[in-house]
Design a protein around this motif. Structure first.
Motif, short mmCIF file in Angstrom:
data_model
loop_
_atom_site.label_atom_id
_atom_site.label_comp_id
_atom_site.label_asym_id
_atom_site.label_seq_id
_atom_site.Cartn_x
_atom_site.Cartn_y
_atom_site.Cartn_z
N SER A 54 0.85 -1.25 0.03
CA SER A 54 0.11 -0.11 -0.15
C SER A 54 0.77 1.32 0.12
O SER A 54 0.20 2.47 0.02
N VAL B 263 2.95 4.09 -1.71
CA VAL B 263 3.49 4.59 -2.72
C VAL B 263 5.02 4.52 -2.76
O VAL B 263 5.75 4.42 -4.07
N ASP B 264 5.62 5.13 -1.87
CA ASP B 264 7.11 5.27 -2.12
C ASP B 264 7.87 3.94 -2.33
O ASP B 264 8.63 3.92 -3.08
N THR C 53 -8.86 2.47 -4.16
CA THR C 53 -8.14 3.79 -3.68
C THR C 53 -8.72 4.92 -4.65
O THR C 53 -8.86 4.73 -5.80
N ASP C 54 -8.95 6.32 -4.17
CA ASP C 54 -9.13 7.41 -5.03
C ASP C 54 -7.77 7.69 -6.06
O ASP C 54 -7.89 8.18 -6.99
N TYR D 237 2.06 1.61 -7.45
CA TYR D 237 1.19 1.45 -6.64
C TYR D 237 -0.42 1.51 -7.45
O TYR D 237 -1.27 0.74 -7.41
N SER E 7 -10.42 7.89 -0.10
CA SER E 7 -9.34 8.86 0.20
C SER E 7 -8.44 8.41 1.24
O SER E 7 -8.65 7.34 1.91
N GLU F 296 5.11 4.71 8.44
CA GLU F 296 5.83 5.04 7.28
C GLU F 296 4.80 6.05 6.38
O GLU F 296 5.54 6.45 5.69
N LYS F 297 3.70 6.17 6.88
CA LYS F 297 2.84 6.92 6.10
C LYS F 297 2.87 8.39 6.87
O LYS F 297 2.94 8.50 7.78
N LEU F 298 2.45 9.29 6.13
CA LEU F 298 2.58 10.75 6.73
C LEU F 298 1.90 11.05 8.05
O LEU F 298 2.98 11.42 8.82
N ARG G 78 -4.51 16.25 0.35
CA ARG G 78 -4.95 14.78 0.71
C ARG G 78 -6.53 15.21 1.12
O ARG G 78 -6.62 16.29 1.79
N ASN H 153 -0.29 19.00 2.91
CA ASN H 153 0.54 18.15 3.94
C ASN H 153 1.08 18.96 4.85
O ASN H 153 1.14 18.61 6.13
N ARG I 85 8.66 13.21 -3.84
CA ARG I 85 8.33 11.96 -4.36
C ARG I 85 8.16 12.32 -5.85
O ARG I 85 7.70 13.04 -6.55
N HIS J 155 4.97 12.86 -7.96
CA HIS J 155 3.76 13.07 -6.92
C HIS J 155 2.42 13.59 -7.13
O HIS J 155 2.50 14.70 -8.03
N TYR K 134 -5.89 15.01 -4.42
CA TYR K 134 -6.97 14.13 -4.20
C TYR K 134 -8.31 14.56 -3.67
O TYR K 134 -8.09 15.46 -2.85
O1 DAU Z 1 -5.42 8.20 -1.45
C1 DAU Z 1 -5.47 6.97 -0.71
C2 DAU Z 1 -4.13 6.52 -0.62
O2 DAU Z 1 -3.46 7.16 0.58
C3 DAU Z 1 -3.89 4.96 -0.28
O3 DAU Z 1 -4.25 4.54 -1.49
C4 DAU Z 1 -2.36 4.72 -0.01
O4 DAU Z 1 -2.21 3.28 0.12
C5 DAU Z 1 -2.04 5.43 1.13
O5 DAU Z 1 -0.53 4.90 1.54
C6 DAU Z 1 -2.15 6.79 0.80
O6 DAU Z 1 -1.23 7.21 -0.17
P1 DAU Z 1 -0.32 8.55 0.04
O7 DAU Z 1 0.76 8.60 -0.94
O8 DAU Z 1 -1.26 9.74 -0.23
O9 DAU Z 1 0.04 8.70 1.75
P2 DAU Z 1 1.35 8.96 2.35
O10 DAU Z 1 0.97 8.95 3.67
O11 DAU Z 1 2.43 8.27 1.92
O12 DAU Z 1 1.71 10.50 2.08
C7 DAU Z 1 0.61 11.45 2.15
C8 DAU Z 1 1.26 12.78 1.41
O13 DAU Z 1 2.41 13.20 2.35
C9 DAU Z 1 1.76 12.81 0.19
O14 DAU Z 1 1.48 13.75 -0.65
C10 DAU Z 1 3.36 12.47 0.41
C11 DAU Z 1 3.37 13.39 1.63
N1 DAU Z 1 4.71 12.79 2.31
C12 DAU Z 1 4.74 11.58 2.61
C13 DAU Z 1 5.62 10.79 3.65
C14 DAU Z 1 5.63 9.48 4.25
C15 DAU Z 1 5.56 13.52 2.91
O15 DAU Z 1 5.58 14.90 2.68
N2 DAU Z 1 6.60 13.07 3.74
C16 DAU Z 1 6.68 11.96 4.24
O16 DAU Z 1 7.58 11.28 4.93
#
Ligand code: DAU
Ligand code: NAD
Length: 339
Positions: free
Chosen positions: A85, A87-88, A125-126, A153, A181, A191-193, A217, A252, A276, A279, A283
């Protein structure tokens, strides 16, 4: 009623198991999970004491093991959360995403065809819709928005969605799909935000924000997502897709600053790091269909949900401290070693 929940040792799947055991005490829930780095049995500690719950360590790509379990348990409904799940990680190594997210989905649906099922539900997922421009707040994803993916992903999730709809049309498999979302809440892997920022801030570590932090988001408290899936598997129309989202868009950087504020930590911990690749900018879900047809709406405001979530991480240090050791450090440290 017996429900198979794949990926139930992960974030949303475990929340769904707890929600369903509480809401439907007469149901039997069987969790299928192979316990990747993202799956933890400690997450299911309380469920394991419930006689109506069974855990099976099975990979959803393992056809023989999956078929054997169908023969033993005769499930009525399958809810497929199991997926890679993050993305990174998909940008670093797409292959495992294709195996689990696409092949695994087909194995689960083949079992449903072979043994019969009332409903196969795919948790999507969206991200399958790609992204929206930040300067067009009037635009939202509807169920008719074309699939237009950005990462390995999201491409693997979109491929799975198409496969699910093809099994419905070709074999008449009773299916539904939900496209949700960004979730947040208890048991979210750090590991997620949101959980990463909470656990880093608690340890006075840097808070890595990708690019300028202006990506948007649409955040939904995980229990609201669980309620939506419960409604869809019982009352959703066969063959339909439902968008699930909170109308709760945040940049974010707003989220990270809010977490600093709630924890009384200085914003000087924030560190802007390399963006990323590919990126997605924004959404935003239009949840009108699920509201109109099934009466669903998000019940937890972000202001309340983020407080509940932070409190949970403060009270459950043992859970996340165990998780951020070992394999996670192996992945996380090299990622930021040149910043
Ligand atoms: O929208 C649904 C999706 O949300 C799901 O399908 C995915 O499984 C889930 O991981 C999530 O994806 P995102 O890529 O949106 O989530 P993430 O928490 O990895 O990142 C959220 C935002 O924060 C994204 O714009 C990237 C940014 N980010 C993320 C991390 C891990 C940062 O700025 N710094 C970070 O260290
Ligand atoms: P997660 O990474 O926290 O958990 C995934 C779980 O699946 C883990 O327990 C893992 O061990 C298990 N798993 C992985 N590969 C497996 C395999 N081959 N066989 C059996 N089990 C396997 O994920 P999550 O955030 O809880 O997401 C659950 C589902 O919801 C995913 O399908 C994801 O695409 C989708 N989704 C997530 C979000 C979000 O914000 N987290 C939003 C929308 C949709």
């Amino acid at each position: 009623m017996t429900i198979f929940v794949t990926g139930g040792a992960g974030f949303i799947g475990s929340n769904f198991i707890y929600y369903m055991l509480n809401k439907h005490p007469d149901y039997r829930l069987v969790c299928i999970d192979c316990l990747t780095y993202a799956g933890n049995l400690s997450t299911l500690k309380n469920a394991l004491q419930n006689p109506d719950f069974r855990f099976c360590k099975i990979n959803i790509c393992d056809r023989k093991a999956v078929y054997r379990l169908f023969e033993e348990e005769h499930p009525d409904i399958v809810v497929n959360f199991a997926a890679e799940s993050h993305v990174d990680r998909s940008i670093e190594n797409p292959e495992v995403f294709l195996n689990t997210n696409i092949i695994g989905t087909s194995v689960m649906m083949d079992a449903c065809r072979k043994y019969g099922i009332k409903r196969y539900h795919q948790v999507s997922t969206d991200e399958v819709y790609g992204d929206l421009p930040v300067d067009r707040p009037d635009l939202f994803f509807t169920e008719e928005t074309p699939l237009h993916t950005s990462s390995p992903y999201s491409s693997s999730k979109a491929a799975a969605d198409l496969l699910v709809l093809s099994y419905h049309r070709t074999y008449g498999l009773p299916v539904t799909i939900s496209r949700c979302s960004n979730n947040y809440g208890p048991y979210h892997f750090p590991e997620k935000l949101i959980p990463l920022m909470i656990v880093n801030a608690l340890a006075d570590k840097e808070l890595p924000v990708y690019g300028k932090g202006i990506n948007v988001r649409d955040w939904l408290y995980v229990e609201d997502h669980c309620k939506a899936i419960d409604l869809i598997i019982h009352n959703g129309k066969n063959g339909e897709v439902y968008n699930v989202g909170g109308h709760n868009e945040k940049q974010n950087i707003e989220i990270v600053k809010m977490i600093c504020h709630e924890l009384g930590k200085p914003e000087s911990l924030i560190k802007y790091v390399e963006d990323r690749k590919g990126h997605d900018m924004r959404y935003a879900i239009n949840p009108e269909k699920i509201h109109r047809e099934l009466g669903w709406y998000p019940e937890t405001s972000f202001e309340d949900g983020i407080k509940i979530t932070i409190k949970w991480y403060l009270e459950n240090e043992e859970w996340w401290k165990g998780i951020i050791s070992g394999e996670f450090q192996y992945y996380y440290n090299p990622k930021y070693s040149n910043h």
